[in-house]
Design a protein around this motif. Structure first.
Motif, mmCIF file in Angstrom:
data_model
loop_
_atom_site.group_PDB
_atom_site.id
_atom_site.type_symbol
_atom_site.label_atom_id
_atom_site.label_comp_id
_atom_site.label_asym_id
_atom_site.label_seq_id
_atom_site.Cartn_x
_atom_site.Cartn_y
_atom_site.Cartn_z
ATOM 1 N N THR A 1 -6.527 -24.096 0.488
ATOM 2 C CA THR A 1 -5.995 -23.039 1.343
ATOM 3 C C THR A 1 -7.371 -22.072 2.131
ATOM 4 O O THR A 1 -7.292 -21.551 3.134
ATOM 5 N N GLU A 2 -7.963 -21.641 0.943
ATOM 6 C CA GLU A 2 -8.922 -20.857 1.339
ATOM 7 C C GLU A 2 -10.092 -21.690 2.449
ATOM 8 O O GLU A 2 -10.451 -20.704 3.448
ATOM 9 N N TRP A 3 -10.448 -22.527 2.144
ATOM 10 C CA TRP A 3 -11.131 -23.335 3.189
ATOM 11 C C TRP A 3 -10.801 -23.433 4.238
ATOM 12 O O TRP A 3 -11.204 -23.111 5.481
ATOM 13 N N VAL A 4 -9.465 -23.798 4.403
ATOM 14 C CA VAL A 4 -8.638 -23.914 5.718
ATOM 15 C C VAL A 4 -8.625 -22.583 6.297
ATOM 16 O O VAL A 4 -8.612 -22.563 7.623
ATOM 17 N N THR A 5 -8.269 -21.478 5.733
ATOM 18 C CA THR A 5 -8.248 -20.419 6.335
ATOM 19 C C THR A 5 -9.578 -19.846 6.997
ATOM 20 O O THR A 5 -9.458 -19.384 8.177
ATOM 21 N N GLY A 6 -10.651 -20.097 6.287
ATOM 22 C CA GLY A 6 -11.932 -19.754 6.638
ATOM 23 C C GLY A 6 -12.106 -20.607 8.049
ATOM 24 O O GLY A 6 -12.526 -19.926 9.294
ATOM 25 N N TYR A 7 -11.785 -21.690 8.204
ATOM 26 C CA TYR A 7 -11.697 -22.563 9.374
ATOM 27 C C TYR A 7 -10.943 -21.920 10.552
ATOM 28 O O TYR A 7 -11.458 -21.987 11.611
ATOM 29 N N MET A 8 -9.555 -21.810 10.250
ATOM 30 C CA MET A 8 -8.900 -21.120 11.287
ATOM 31 C C MET A 8 -9.429 -19.920 11.960
ATOM 32 O O MET A 8 -9.206 -19.713 12.854
ATOM 33 N N LEU A 9 -9.920 -18.888 10.933
ATOM 34 C CA LEU A 9 -10.400 -17.675 11.400
ATOM 35 C C LEU A 9 -11.420 -18.065 12.400
ATOM 36 O O LEU A 9 -11.632 -17.250 13.500
ATOM 37 N N TRP A 10 -12.399 -19.047 11.995
ATOM 38 C CA TRP A 10 -13.410 -19.285 13.223
ATOM 39 C C TRP A 10 -12.811 -19.683 14.438
ATOM 40 O O TRP A 10 -13.510 -19.746 15.399
ATOM 41 N N ARG A 11 -11.939 -20.751 14.168
ATOM 42 C CA ARG A 11 -11.390 -21.457 15.432
ATOM 43 C C ARG A 11 -10.778 -20.370 16.423
ATOM 44 O O ARG A 11 -10.741 -20.592 17.551
ATOM 45 N N ILE A 12 -9.918 -19.611 15.745
ATOM 46 C CA ILE A 12 -9.225 -18.511 16.784
ATOM 47 C C ILE A 12 -10.179 -17.528 17.259
ATOM 48 O O ILE A 12 -10.112 -17.064 18.521
ATOM 49 N N ARG A 13 -11.227 -17.189 16.414
ATOM 50 C CA ARG A 13 -12.343 -16.311 17.028
ATOM 51 C C ARG A 13 -12.875 -17.189 18.459
ATOM 52 O O ARG A 13 -13.021 -16.452 19.371
ATOM 53 N N ASN A 14 -13.273 -18.523 18.106
ATOM 54 C CA ASN A 14 -13.844 -19.260 19.294
ATOM 55 C C ASN A 14 -12.712 -19.406 20.507
ATOM 56 O O ASN A 14 -13.095 -19.329 21.560
ATOM 57 N N LEU A 15 -11.491 -19.393 20.115
ATOM 58 C CA LEU A 15 -10.634 -19.370 21.230
ATOM 59 C C LEU A 15 -10.439 -18.098 22.076
ATOM 60 O O LEU A 15 -10.222 -18.214 23.245
ATOM 61 N N LYS A 16 -10.643 -17.112 21.274
ATOM 62 C CA LYS A 16 -10.661 -15.943 22.150
ATOM 63 C C LYS A 16 -11.884 -15.418 22.820
ATOM 64 O O LYS A 16 -12.049 -15.108 23.875
ATOM 65 N N VAL A 17 -13.018 -16.058 22.229
ATOM 66 C CA VAL A 17 -14.083 -15.642 22.977
ATOM 67 C C VAL A 17 -14.393 -16.477 24.038
ATOM 68 O O VAL A 17 -14.700 -16.118 25.340
#
Length: 221
Positions: A157-173
């Motif tokens: 769960t931790e690793w997937v959360t880290g991945y999703m935080l970066w993915r959402i950040r990139n979608l925003k940028v």
């Protein structure tokens, strides 16, 4: 197994999916895109199905390799690190909150969006409030449940959360899209469940248990 889900129907591929719950909304479009791309994919005859970790040259995941990547996290292209490399940016502020400089730990732990998401993750796991002071705390499993099986699920769960935080950040940028925390939490629940159940054939985890009581899971079957 891929062979159980994808088979030849004349010149085209057909698909026989088995879902814990039927795809809805945006997921349906993503599934159709996947199926369209698979039509031109050449499968290696006789090869066994396997998962590949793209962050390692040999495609094999190891905790040692992950630890090395964490220790080298300044290579992650957050705004502060890009600025250090001489790239002229309009701002080094976090694109998610615009309140502080975007470092790796800000993007993954201390940004208000990240903190809100981690609070929801901990609440889902009945774990109180996040207790991370840095990324090492997260990857070293300092908040893992004592239950052995549950601790493995928590790390996933931790690793997937880290991945999703970066993915959402990139979608925003890059695309100007912004997801809210409840949407991201649902995506984390689905992606981590799929990853866990796909990699652990002997782990009997059902979807309802995963959604309602993940921290109490201890499989003896």
């Amino acid at each position: 197994m891929v062979a159980d889900r994808i088979f030849k129907d004349g010149a085209a591929l057909s698909f026989r999916w088995q879902w814990a719950r039927d795809p809805t909304g945006k997921t349906c479009g993503e599934l159709q895109q996947l199926q369209d791309r698979l039509q031109s994919f050449l499968f290696a005859g006789g090869a066994s199905d396997s998962w590949t970790w793209i962050l390692q040259g040999n495609g094999i995941f190891t905790t040692q390799a992950l630890t090395t990547l964490v220790n080298e996290r300044n290579r992650i292209p957050v705004h502060v690190e890009i600025d250090k490399r001489g790239v002229d940016l309009d701002s080094v502020r976090c694109p998610m909150c615009n309140n502080d400089s975007e470092t790796v730990e800000h993007a993954t732990l201390t940004c208000p969006f990240a903190k809100d998401l981690w609070s929801r993750i901990f609440h889902w796991w009945n774990g109180g409030t996040p207790q991370y002071s840095n990324l090492e705390d997260m990857f070293q499993g300092k908040t893992c449940p004592s239950n052995t099986n549950a601790s493995k699920l928590w790390q996933a769960t931790e690793w997937v959360t880290g991945y999703m935080l970066w993915r959402i950040r990139n979608l925003k940028v890059f695309e100007g899209k912004m997801w809210n925390a409840p949407m991201v939490l649902s995506e984390i629940q689905a992606k981590s469940f799929l990853w866990i159940t796909s990699r652990s054939e002997n782990l009997h985890l059902d979807w309802n248990t995963w959604l309602l009581h993940p921290s109490t899971f201890d499989d003896h079957g």
